[in-house]
Design a protein around this motif. Structure first.
Motif, PDB file in Angstrom:
ATOM      1  N   ALA A 145       0.837  -1.207   0.000  1.00 32.45           N
ATOM      2  CA  ALA A 145       0.000   0.000   0.000  1.00 32.45           C
ATOM      3  C   ALA A 145       0.866   1.249   0.000  1.00 32.45           C
ATOM      4  O   ALA A 145       0.586   2.225  -0.701  1.00 32.45           O
ATOM      5  CB  ALA A 145      -0.925  -0.001   1.211  1.00 32.45           C
ATOM      6  N   GLY A 146       1.925   1.231   0.793  1.00 33.74           N
ATOM      7  CA  GLY A 146       2.820   2.381   0.830  1.00 33.74           C
ATOM      8  C   GLY A 146       3.455   2.658  -0.509  1.00 33.74           C
ATOM      9  O   GLY A 146       3.548   3.812  -0.953  1.00 33.74           O
ATOM     10  N   GLU A 162       5.354  11.735   4.139  1.00 34.21           N
ATOM     11  CA  GLU A 162       3.999  11.739   3.588  1.00 34.21           C
ATOM     12  C   GLU A 162       3.120  10.594   4.066  1.00 34.21           C
ATOM     13  O   GLU A 162       1.931  10.808   4.351  1.00 34.21           O
ATOM     14  CB  GLU A 162       4.037  11.740   2.063  1.00 34.21           C
ATOM     15  CG  GLU A 162       4.715  10.543   1.437  1.00 34.21           C
ATOM     16  CD  GLU A 162       4.435  10.439  -0.057  1.00 34.21           C
ATOM     17  OE1 GLU A 162       3.271  10.636  -0.460  1.00 34.21           O
ATOM     18  OE2 GLU A 162       5.381  10.159  -0.803  1.00 34.21           O
ATOM     19  N   LEU A 163       3.626   9.370   4.173  1.00 32.29           N
ATOM     20  CA  LEU A 163       2.776   8.268   4.596  1.00 32.29           C
ATOM     21  C   LEU A 163       2.397   8.398   6.065  1.00 32.29           C
ATOM     22  O   LEU A 163       1.229   8.245   6.444  1.00 32.29           O
ATOM     23  CB  LEU A 163       3.476   6.927   4.345  1.00 32.29           C
ATOM     24  CG  LEU A 163       3.616   6.514   2.882  1.00 32.29           C
ATOM     25  CD1 LEU A 163       4.346   5.177   2.783  1.00 32.29           C
ATOM     26  CD2 LEU A 163       2.257   6.432   2.195  1.00 32.29           C
ATOM     27  N   GLU A 164       3.379   8.678   6.897  1.00 34.02           N
ATOM     28  CA  GLU A 164       3.114   8.853   8.323  1.00 34.02           C
ATOM     29  C   GLU A 164       2.197  10.054   8.551  1.00 34.02           C
ATOM     30  O   GLU A 164       1.256   9.991   9.358  1.00 34.02           O
ATOM     31  CB  GLU A 164       4.437   9.026   9.067  1.00 34.02           C
ATOM     32  CG  GLU A 164       4.362   8.787  10.545  1.00 34.02           C
ATOM     33  CD  GLU A 164       5.730   8.654  11.185  1.00 34.02           C
ATOM     34  OE1 GLU A 164       5.785   8.105  12.309  1.00 34.02           O
ATOM     35  OE2 GLU A 164       6.741   9.104  10.612  1.00 34.02           O
ATOM     36  N   LEU A 169      -3.180  12.530   9.548  1.00 36.24           N
ATOM     37  CA  LEU A 169      -4.203  13.484   9.101  1.00 36.24           C
ATOM     38  C   LEU A 169      -5.566  12.820   8.993  1.00 36.24           C
ATOM     39  O   LEU A 169      -6.598  13.464   9.203  1.00 36.24           O
ATOM     40  CB  LEU A 169      -3.803  14.083   7.751  1.00 36.24           C
ATOM     41  CG  LEU A 169      -2.696  15.132   7.783  1.00 36.24           C
ATOM     42  CD1 LEU A 169      -2.211  15.448   6.377  1.00 36.24           C
ATOM     43  CD2 LEU A 169      -3.172  16.398   8.489  1.00 36.24           C
ATOM     44  N   HIS A 170      -5.569  11.533   8.678  1.00 33.94           N
ATOM     45  CA  HIS A 170      -6.826  10.782   8.653  1.00 33.94           C
ATOM     46  C   HIS A 170      -7.297  10.435  10.050  1.00 33.94           C
ATOM     47  O   HIS A 170      -8.484  10.608  10.384  1.00 33.94           O
ATOM     48  CB  HIS A 170      -6.659   9.512   7.825  1.00 33.94           C
ATOM     49  CG  HIS A 170      -7.778   8.531   7.978  1.00 33.94           C
ATOM     50  ND1 HIS A 170      -9.095   8.844   7.686  1.00 33.94           N
ATOM     51  CD2 HIS A 170      -7.788   7.236   8.439  1.00 33.94           C
ATOM     52  CE1 HIS A 170      -9.857   7.792   7.932  1.00 33.94           C
ATOM     53  NE2 HIS A 170      -9.105   6.812   8.396  1.00 33.94           N
ATOM     54  N   LEU A 171      -6.387   9.945  10.906  1.00 34.92           N
ATOM     55  CA  LEU A 171      -6.780   9.419  12.218  1.00 34.92           C
ATOM     56  C   LEU A 171      -6.959  10.507  13.276  1.00 34.92           C
ATOM     57  O   LEU A 171      -7.900  10.470  14.067  1.00 34.92           O
ATOM     58  CB  LEU A 171      -5.730   8.411  12.710  1.00 34.92           C
ATOM     59  CG  LEU A 171      -5.560   7.138  11.887  1.00 34.92           C
ATOM     60  CD1 LEU A 171      -4.430   6.298  12.459  1.00 34.92           C
ATOM     61  CD2 LEU A 171      -6.851   6.342  11.837  1.00 34.92           C
ATOM     62  N   ALA A 230      -5.246  13.572   3.934  1.00 32.37           N
ATOM     63  CA  ALA A 230      -6.070  12.649   4.708  1.00 32.37           C
ATOM     64  C   ALA A 230      -6.617  11.507   3.854  1.00 32.37           C
ATOM     65  O   ALA A 230      -6.790  10.387   4.346  1.00 32.37           O
ATOM     66  CB  ALA A 230      -7.217  13.406   5.372  1.00 32.37           C
ATOM     67  N   ALA A 231      -6.893  11.761   2.585  1.00 28.68           N
ATOM     68  CA  ALA A 231      -7.428  10.713   1.719  1.00 28.68           C
ATOM     69  C   ALA A 231      -6.424   9.579   1.541  1.00 28.68           C
ATOM     70  O   ALA A 231      -6.783   8.395   1.570  1.00 28.68           O
ATOM     71  CB  ALA A 231      -7.813  11.297   0.363  1.00 28.68           C
ATOM     72  N   THR A 232      -5.164   9.945   1.362  1.00 25.42           N
ATOM     73  CA  THR A 232      -4.117   8.925   1.280  1.00 25.42           C
ATOM     74  C   THR A 232      -4.032   8.155   2.592  1.00 25.42           C
ATOM     75  O   THR A 232      -3.891   6.924   2.603  1.00 25.42           O
ATOM     76  CB  THR A 232      -2.764   9.570   0.965  1.00 25.42           C
ATOM     77  OG1 THR A 232      -2.837  10.213  -0.310  1.00 25.42           O
ATOM     78  CG2 THR A 232      -1.647   8.533   0.945  1.00 25.42           C
ATOM     79  N   GLY A 233      -4.129   8.878   3.700  1.00 28.24           N
ATOM     80  CA  GLY A 233      -4.086   8.237   5.012  1.00 28.24           C
ATOM     81  C   GLY A 233      -5.231   7.269   5.220  1.00 28.24           C
ATOM     82  O   GLY A 233      -5.060   6.196   5.817  1.00 28.24           O
TER      83      GLY A 233
END
Length: 266
Positions: A145-146, A162-164, A169-171, A230-233
């Motif tokens: 996924a990453g 960016e991934l972290e 940003l999502h959680l 957030a969408a990526t998250g």
């Protein structure tokens, strides 16, 4: 699903039908200008909680602090000695195994840094008790996924990148400041790449306080946080949970354990 919110009779009843428990480990360390110090622990707890809810699996109390000596370059970081983290992990897991938990899934939110102490504890207990223990670490567990979701150039994945950042940003958007995201991709020899998605031969090196302060240029960031959203998250979190729930069900249905009850961890 949190162990500490149950009564001991509840745990006794749970163990009659299920033998799996999730144990989140994290860290309290600087995460640049846009993420909170508790990022690694917040993520580990949320992943564990969501997976526990989806599979009716108990989750042990989180271990907030980890091994983070190089992050002492910035205020607020708390680091355990690696021997301390190994001892905490070993005592925690041995307590759970003593009560009858046979399958333990460690969620490590601190990525690769916590792995050496945790792997020592895991290996000792596997050989001592026969319990099945696995470490769920995003560098390895959510690698596909990453790789698919990342937008940054090679070198963009490291720390508070960016991934972290997208995951947080999502959680926990209320704890983040996306206006403070930056880019810091140090120029390095190919053997010294920090980005796990950059292919090629490499060496393993140790990071020290002074060196980390210098290479992160006063930000604490390693990589590129600018593309985070957030969408990526959300997509990253969903992929994580899809994998994790599959692993939990596999443990419950297919993993066979001949448990040797350990002594009390005294």
């Amino acid at each position: 699903m949190w162990l500490q919110e149950n009564k001991w009779r509840d745990v006794e009843e749970y163990l009659k039908t299920k033998k799996t428990i999730i144990v989140p480990f994290g860290s309290v360390e600087q995460h640049a200008h846009h993420l909170p110090l508790g990022t690694d622990s917040f993520v580990a707890q949320k992943v564990a909680e969501d997976a526990g809810r989806l599979t009716d699996t108990l989750v042990a109390p989180p271990v907030w602090t980890g091994w983070a000596p190089h992050h002492m370059a910035y205020p607020g970081t708390i680091t355990l000695r690696p021997e301390t983290l190994t001892a905490v992990a070993e005592d925690t897991l041995q307590s759970l195994i003593y009560h009858g938990f046979e399958k333990i899934l460690i969620v490590n939110g601190h990525r690769e840094a916590n792995l050496p102490p945790l792997r020592i504890a895991m290996t000792r207990l596997r050989n001592k008790t026969g319990a099945f223990i696995a470490i769920v670490d995003p560098f390895y567990f959510n690698a596909e996924a990453g790789k698919t979701l990342r937008k940054s150039a090679p070198g963009g994945i490291g720390h508070a990148e960016e991934l972290e950042s997208s995951h947080m940003l999502h959680l926990f958007p209320e704890l983040c400041n996306p206006s403070k995201t930056e880019t810091n991709i140090p120029k390095k020899h190919p053997f010294l790449q920090h980005d796990p998605y950059v292919e090629g031969d490499r060496v393993l090196t140790a990071s020290d306080v002074a060196g980390y302060r210098e290479v992160t240029e006063g930000t604490g960031l390693m990589g590129d946080a600018a593309p985070s959203d957030a969408a990526t998250g959300e997509a990253y979190h969903k992929a994580f949970l899809d994998n994790f729930t599959e692993l939990i069900r596999y443990c419950e249905e297919d993993v066979k354990v001949a448990l040797r009850k350990p002594n009390l961890p005294l």
